[in-house]
Design a protein around this motif. Structure first.
Motif, PDB file in Angstrom:
ATOM      1  N   LYS A  87     -26.048 -21.496  72.595  1.00 42.48           N
ATOM      2  CA  LYS A  87     -25.007 -22.370  73.101  1.00 42.48           C
ATOM      3  C   LYS A  87     -23.929 -21.535  73.779  1.00 42.48           C
ATOM      4  O   LYS A  87     -23.760 -20.360  73.456  1.00 42.48           O
ATOM      5  CB  LYS A  87     -24.385 -23.176  71.952  1.00 42.48           C
ATOM      6  N   PRO A  88     -23.175 -22.123  74.708  1.00 41.37           N
ATOM      7  CA  PRO A  88     -22.097 -21.367  75.350  1.00 41.37           C
ATOM      8  C   PRO A  88     -21.119 -20.753  74.356  1.00 41.37           C
ATOM      9  O   PRO A  88     -20.604 -19.659  74.608  1.00 41.37           O
ATOM     10  CB  PRO A  88     -21.418 -22.413  76.238  1.00 41.37           C
ATOM     11  N   GLU A  89     -20.873 -21.411  73.248  1.00 46.97           N
ATOM     12  CA  GLU A  89     -19.961 -20.876  72.256  1.00 46.97           C
ATOM     13  C   GLU A  89     -20.513 -19.669  71.513  1.00 46.97           C
ATOM     14  O   GLU A  89     -19.790 -19.026  70.744  1.00 46.97           O
ATOM     15  CB  GLU A  89     -19.541 -21.961  71.250  1.00 46.97           C
ATOM     16  N   ASP A  90     -21.784 -19.342  71.723  1.00 48.34           N
ATOM     17  CA  ASP A  90     -22.351 -18.125  71.169  1.00 48.34           C
ATOM     18  C   ASP A  90     -21.998 -16.895  71.995  1.00 48.34           C
ATOM     19  O   ASP A  90     -22.294 -15.775  71.584  1.00 48.34           O
ATOM     20  CB  ASP A  90     -23.879 -18.231  71.078  1.00 48.34           C
ATOM     21  N   THR A  91     -21.393 -17.096  73.147  1.00 47.96           N
ATOM     22  CA  THR A  91     -21.023 -15.994  74.019  1.00 47.96           C
ATOM     23  C   THR A  91     -20.083 -15.025  73.318  1.00 47.96           C
ATOM     24  O   THR A  91     -19.155 -15.439  72.621  1.00 47.96           O
ATOM     25  CB  THR A  91     -20.366 -16.531  75.296  1.00 47.96           C
ATOM     26  N   GLY A  92     -20.319 -13.743  73.510  1.00 49.25           N
ATOM     27  CA  GLY A  92     -19.457 -12.735  72.935  1.00 49.25           C
ATOM     28  C   GLY A  92     -20.128 -11.381  72.919  1.00 49.25           C
ATOM     29  O   GLY A  92     -21.279 -11.229  73.331  1.00 49.25           O
ATOM     30  N   VAL A  93     -19.392 -10.398  72.456  1.00 51.48           N
ATOM     31  CA  VAL A  93     -19.948  -9.077  72.235  1.00 51.48           C
ATOM     32  C   VAL A  93     -20.486  -9.032  70.813  1.00 51.48           C
ATOM     33  O   VAL A  93     -19.749  -9.295  69.857  1.00 51.48           O
ATOM     34  CB  VAL A  93     -18.901  -7.971  72.448  1.00 51.48           C
ATOM     35  N   TYR A  94     -21.740  -8.705  70.685  1.00 46.99           N
ATOM     36  CA  TYR A  94     -22.387  -8.678  69.380  1.00 46.99           C
ATOM     37  C   TYR A  94     -22.477  -7.244  68.876  1.00 46.99           C
ATOM     38  O   TYR A  94     -22.931  -6.352  69.586  1.00 46.99           O
ATOM     39  CB  TYR A  94     -23.779  -9.301  69.465  1.00 46.99           C
ATOM     40  N   TYR A  95     -22.052  -7.057  67.644  1.00 44.06           N
ATOM     41  CA  TYR A  95     -22.025  -5.749  67.022  1.00 44.06           C
ATOM     42  C   TYR A  95     -22.954  -5.706  65.826  1.00 44.06           C
ATOM     43  O   TYR A  95     -23.007  -6.644  65.036  1.00 44.06           O
ATOM     44  CB  TYR A  95     -20.614  -5.399  66.541  1.00 44.06           C
ATOM     45  N   CYS A  96     -23.641  -4.607  65.695  1.00 47.94           N
ATOM     46  CA  CYS A  96     -24.443  -4.326  64.516  1.00 47.94           C
ATOM     47  C   CYS A  96     -23.623  -3.462  63.567  1.00 47.94           C
ATOM     48  O   CYS A  96     -22.900  -2.568  64.001  1.00 47.94           O
ATOM     49  CB  CYS A  96     -25.731  -3.612  64.913  1.00 47.94           C
ATOM     50  N   ALA A  97     -23.726  -3.730  62.285  1.00 49.86           N
ATOM     51  CA  ALA A  97     -22.995  -2.975  61.279  1.00 49.86           C
ATOM     52  C   ALA A  97     -23.904  -2.655  60.102  1.00 49.86           C
ATOM     53  O   ALA A  97     -24.849  -3.395  59.813  1.00 49.86           O
ATOM     54  CB  ALA A  97     -21.774  -3.754  60.800  1.00 49.86           C
ATOM     55  N   ALA A  98     -23.597  -1.558  59.413  1.00 51.32           N
ATOM     56  CA  ALA A  98     -24.384  -1.141  58.261  1.00 51.32           C
ATOM     57  C   ALA A  98     -23.474  -0.585  57.183  1.00 51.32           C
ATOM     58  O   ALA A  98     -22.393  -0.059  57.468  1.00 51.32           O
ATOM     59  CB  ALA A  98     -25.425  -0.102  58.662  1.00 51.32           C
ATOM     60  N   ASP A  99     -23.925  -0.702  55.956  1.00 52.12           N
ATOM     61  CA  ASP A  99     -23.165  -0.183  54.829  1.00 52.12           C
ATOM     62  C   ASP A  99     -24.109   0.212  53.716  1.00 52.12           C
ATOM     63  O   ASP A  99     -25.116  -0.467  53.485  1.00 52.12           O
ATOM     64  CB  ASP A  99     -22.166  -1.226  54.325  1.00 52.12           C
ATOM     65  N   ARG A 100     -23.771   1.304  53.038  1.00 47.23           N
ATOM     66  CA  ARG A 100     -24.605   1.807  51.961  1.00 47.23           C
ATOM     67  C   ARG A 100     -24.240   1.103  50.657  1.00 47.23           C
ATOM     68  O   ARG A 100     -23.463   1.606  49.849  1.00 47.23           O
ATOM     69  CB  ARG A 100     -24.464   3.323  51.827  1.00 47.23           C
ATOM     70  N   ARG A 101     -24.792  -0.048  50.474  1.00 50.11           N
ATOM     71  CA  ARG A 101     -24.624  -0.816  49.249  1.00 50.11           C
ATOM     72  C   ARG A 101     -25.790  -1.776  49.114  1.00 50.11           C
ATOM     73  O   ARG A 101     -26.542  -2.010  50.057  1.00 50.11           O
ATOM     74  CB  ARG A 101     -23.301  -1.575  49.251  1.00 50.11           C
ATOM     75  N   ALA A 102     -25.920  -2.347  47.928  1.00 49.59           N
ATOM     76  CA  ALA A 102     -27.085  -3.171  47.650  1.00 49.59           C
ATOM     77  C   ALA A 102     -26.905  -4.629  48.048  1.00 49.59           C
ATOM     78  O   ALA A 102     -27.883  -5.308  48.364  1.00 49.59           O
ATOM     79  CB  ALA A 102     -27.445  -3.084  46.163  1.00 49.59           C
ATOM     80  N   ALA A 103     -25.681  -5.114  48.024  1.00 46.95           N
ATOM     81  CA  ALA A 103     -25.409  -6.528  48.244  1.00 46.95           C
ATOM     82  C   ALA A 103     -24.914  -6.787  49.658  1.00 46.95           C
ATOM     83  O   ALA A 103     -24.150  -6.007  50.228  1.00 46.95           O
ATOM     84  CB  ALA A 103     -24.390  -7.035  47.237  1.00 46.95           C
ATOM     85  N   VAL A 104     -25.341  -7.910  50.231  1.00 41.47           N
ATOM     86  CA  VAL A 104     -24.827  -8.327  51.529  1.00 41.47           C
ATOM     87  C   VAL A 104     -23.401  -8.830  51.366  1.00 41.47           C
ATOM     88  O   VAL A 104     -22.999  -9.297  50.299  1.00 41.47           O
ATOM     89  CB  VAL A 104     -25.714  -9.407  52.168  1.00 41.47           C
ATOM     90  N   ALA A 105     -22.628  -8.741  52.449  1.00 43.93           N
ATOM     91  CA  ALA A 105     -21.242  -9.151  52.408  1.00 43.93           C
ATOM     92  C   ALA A 105     -20.750  -9.425  53.816  1.00 43.93           C
ATOM     93  O   ALA A 105     -21.376  -9.023  54.809  1.00 43.93           O
ATOM     94  CB  ALA A 105     -20.375  -8.089  51.742  1.00 43.93           C
ATOM     95  N   LEU A 106     -19.604 -10.117  53.895  1.00 39.02           N
ATOM     96  CA  LEU A 106     -19.008 -10.436  55.180  1.00 39.02           C
ATOM     97  C   LEU A 106     -18.069  -9.339  55.686  1.00 39.02           C
ATOM     98  O   LEU A 106     -17.719  -9.322  56.866  1.00 39.02           O
ATOM     99  CB  LEU A 106     -18.234 -11.752  55.085  1.00 39.02           C
ATOM    100  N   VAL A 107     -17.636  -8.459  54.803  1.00 39.19           N
ATOM    101  CA  VAL A 107     -16.676  -7.416  55.142  1.00 39.19           C
ATOM    102  C   VAL A 107     -17.100  -6.111  54.505  1.00 39.19           C
ATOM    103  O   VAL A 107     -18.020  -6.061  53.689  1.00 39.19           O
ATOM    104  CB  VAL A 107     -15.251  -7.783  54.688  1.00 39.19           C
TER     105      VAL A 107
END
Length: 122
Positions: A87-107
């Motif tokens: 959708k047009p609202e999906d427009t943006g710069v998309y970033y990949c991020a990684a972290d050394r931990r076992a659980a997923v998180a938003l931050v």
């Protein structure tokens, strides 16, 4: 030092699809949870999706759930974001991020790529 490099962005019409890739180097990808974020001018960076070390758990922002699929290939040290029904609202710069931990998180992600532009036209 862990480095991330996104690719696969581009211009697509509404309803189309793109697959973003995130190549991870400098570390063992299987030891890192991975997330995708996006940002547009005038808005804060927004969480899109995340995936656990062995793909056992995924998490999606509500507006993309059912349209986007996050996945990873630990042998290739690559993460993916398959984006369908864009959708047009999906427009943006998309970033990949990684972290050394076992659980997923938003931050709390320690490592970030430089981003790839996704533009969805009407």
């Amino acid at each position: 030092q862990v480095q991330l490099a996104e690719s696969g962005g581009g211009l697509v019409r509404a309803g189309g699809s793109l697959r973003l890739s995130c190549l991870v180097s400098g570390g063992t990808f299987s030891n890192y949870v991975m997330g995708w974020f996006r940002q547009t001018p005038g808005r804060e960076r927004e969480f899109v999706a995340a995936i656990s070390l062995s793909s056992g758990t995924t998490l999606y922002e509500h507006s993309v759930e059912g349209r986007f699929t996050i996945s990873r290939d630990n042998v290739k040290n690559t993460g993916y974001l398959q984006m369908n029904s864009l959708k047009p609202e999906d427009t943006g710069v998309y970033y990949c991020a990684a972290d050394r931990r076992a659980a997923v998180a938003l931050v709390g992600y320690d490592y970030w790529g430089q981003g790839t532009q996704v533009t969805v036209s009407s």
